[in-house]
Write a protein that holds these residues in place. Structure first.
Motif, PDB file in Angstrom:
ATOM      1  N   MET A  46     -92.657   3.387  12.566  1.00 56.41           N
ATOM      2  CA  MET A  46     -92.311   4.692  11.933  1.00 56.41           C
ATOM      3  C   MET A  46     -92.546   4.533  10.445  1.00 56.41           C
ATOM      4  N   ASP A  47     -93.193   5.662   9.621  1.00 56.00           N
ATOM      5  CA  ASP A  47     -93.330   5.694   8.340  1.00 56.00           C
ATOM      6  C   ASP A  47     -92.920   7.165   7.771  1.00 56.00           C
ATOM      7  N   GLU A  48     -92.288   7.185   6.764  1.00 53.72           N
ATOM      8  CA  GLU A  48     -92.000   8.644   5.968  1.00 53.72           C
ATOM      9  C   GLU A  48     -93.161   9.064   5.251  1.00 53.72           C
ATOM     10  N   ILE A  49     -93.704  10.143   5.396  1.00 53.25           N
ATOM     11  CA  ILE A  49     -94.699  10.589   4.735  1.00 53.25           C
ATOM     12  C   ILE A  49     -94.542  11.810   3.948  1.00 53.25           C
TER      13      ILE A  49
ATOM     14  N   THR B 207     -88.594  22.545  -1.661  1.00 53.21           N
ATOM     15  CA  THR B 207     -89.024  22.666  -3.131  1.00 53.21           C
ATOM     16  C   THR B 207     -88.963  21.333  -3.752  1.00 53.21           C
ATOM     17  N   HIS B 208     -87.955  20.985  -4.107  1.00 50.02           N
ATOM     18  CA  HIS B 208     -87.888  19.631  -4.991  1.00 50.02           C
ATOM     19  C   HIS B 208     -86.903  18.517  -4.663  1.00 50.02           C
ATOM     20  N   ARG B 209     -85.896  19.058  -3.696  1.00 47.46           N
ATOM     21  CA  ARG B 209     -84.973  17.789  -3.494  1.00 47.46           C
ATOM     22  C   ARG B 209     -85.543  16.722  -2.370  1.00 47.46           C
ATOM     23  N   LYS B 210     -85.203  15.593  -2.683  1.00 49.64           N
ATOM     24  CA  LYS B 210     -85.953  14.475  -1.915  1.00 49.64           C
ATOM     25  C   LYS B 210     -84.832  13.939  -1.345  1.00 49.64           C
ATOM     26  N   TYR B 211     -84.854  13.484   0.241  1.00 43.02           N
ATOM     27  CA  TYR B 211     -83.748  12.828   0.820  1.00 43.02           C
ATOM     28  C   TYR B 211     -84.555  12.056   1.915  1.00 43.02           C
TER      29      TYR B 211
ATOM     30  N   ASN C 167     -91.995  16.597   3.855  1.00 45.51           N
ATOM     31  CA  ASN C 167     -91.444  15.318   4.300  1.00 45.51           C
ATOM     32  C   ASN C 167     -91.896  15.351   5.785  1.00 45.51           C
ATOM     33  N   TYR C 168     -92.559  14.226   6.398  1.00 43.34           N
ATOM     34  CA  TYR C 168     -92.664  14.047   7.786  1.00 43.34           C
ATOM     35  C   TYR C 168     -92.223  12.661   8.222  1.00 43.34           C
ATOM     36  N   LEU C 169     -92.146  12.271   9.341  1.00 40.94           N
ATOM     37  CA  LEU C 169     -91.973  11.005   9.822  1.00 40.94           C
ATOM     38  C   LEU C 169     -93.284  10.749  10.824  1.00 40.94           C
TER      39      LEU C 169
ATOM     40  N   PRO D 253     -91.813  16.989  11.389  1.00 39.08           N
ATOM     41  CA  PRO D 253     -91.265  17.521  10.005  1.00 39.08           C
ATOM     42  C   PRO D 253     -89.990  17.169   9.889  1.00 39.08           C
ATOM     43  N   LEU D 254     -89.597  16.811   8.608  1.00 41.90           N
ATOM     44  CA  LEU D 254     -87.941  16.563   8.481  1.00 41.90           C
ATOM     45  C   LEU D 254     -87.392  17.517   7.469  1.00 41.90           C
TER      46      LEU D 254
END
Length: 234
Positions: A49-52, A155-159, A101-103, A146-147
């Motif tokens: 697994m990778d977060e992309i 838009t801006h927030r990362k998690y 964000n995608y997995l 899609p995450l």
């Protein structure tokens, strides 16, 4: 006395005859069990697994393999309706920016994945859950999930992801489980990742066969054909 000798003389002969039948049978059964174990071990397939971070629907992403699938879980439906309803999918300033964000889910091994289910727990305020069935996957296949769930996250927030659980079946009939638990150490500004794979035993419980612990890191996919870097992972 002669009758007794005859009786004990026949007994070893009968045992020898029985052994001639039973021993090859036992050898055959043990051989089949050993071969079955070898096949199951050889066909064990692992999840990576990778977060992309990428563009809308991974538009023009050079790291995506031909034939890769973009899965759309139910949790993503409202966001997709919002994007299409606002016609943001037709706006280049929105779709051409790597804000989603995608997995990335990849398989490593010789077996086909004939059934699978994935559960993702996000690190947002609501600790949202994404659940979706995995499709039929060939060896070295990859899918993207899609995450993002709402427009505010896009838009801006990362998690990040707090936990991933995947249950999947191999073509050998084996069931395996992948688990990834991520914890963020604020004082050290790093994410600790614990990944493990387990095999189901006797149709009752999962037995851990592999465990890895590491620190999350930033990195780039390289597009060697165009000699340029693409979007970094989280």
């Amino acid at each position: 006395m002669d009758e007794l000798i005859k009786t004990f003389g026949v007994l070893p002969t009968a045992l020898t005859a029985a052994a001639a039948i039973i021993v090859p049978f036992i050898t055959f059964i043990l051989g089949r069990i050993n071969d079955d174990r070898k096949v199951k071990f050889e066909y064990r397939t692992f999840m990576v697994m990778d977060e992309i971070t990428g563009k809308y629907h991974l538009k023009n992403a050079p790291f995506v393999k031909k034939g890769a699938k973009l899965l759309l879980p139910k949790s993503y439906e409202s966001l997709e309706r919002f994007i299409i309803g606002k016609r943001l999918d037709q706006d280049g300033t929105f779709t051409d920016v790597s804000r989603f964000n995608y997995l990335q889910v990849r398989t490593v091994g010789k077996s086909i994945i004939t059934g699978g289910y994935i559960k993702i727990k996000l690190g947002n305020d609501d600790e949202s859950i994404i659940e979706i069935s995995l499709p039929f996957m060939l060896p070295d296949d990859e899918v993207y999930i899609p995450l993002d769930i709402n427009y505010g996250n896009v838009t801006h927030r990362k998690y990040g992801i707090k936990r991933i659980d995947v249950w999947y079946q191999l073509q050998t009939g084996q069931w395996m489980k992948f688990k990834s638990v991520r914890s963020f150490k604020e004082e050290e500004n790093e994410t600790i990742v614990n990944d493990s794979h387990s095999v189901k035993k006797y149709h009752l419980f999962y037995w851990k066969i592999q465990n890895l612990r590491g620190k999350n890191m930033g990195w780039y996919y390289l597009n060697l054909n165009k000699d340029e870097k693409t979007n970094p992972s989280n």
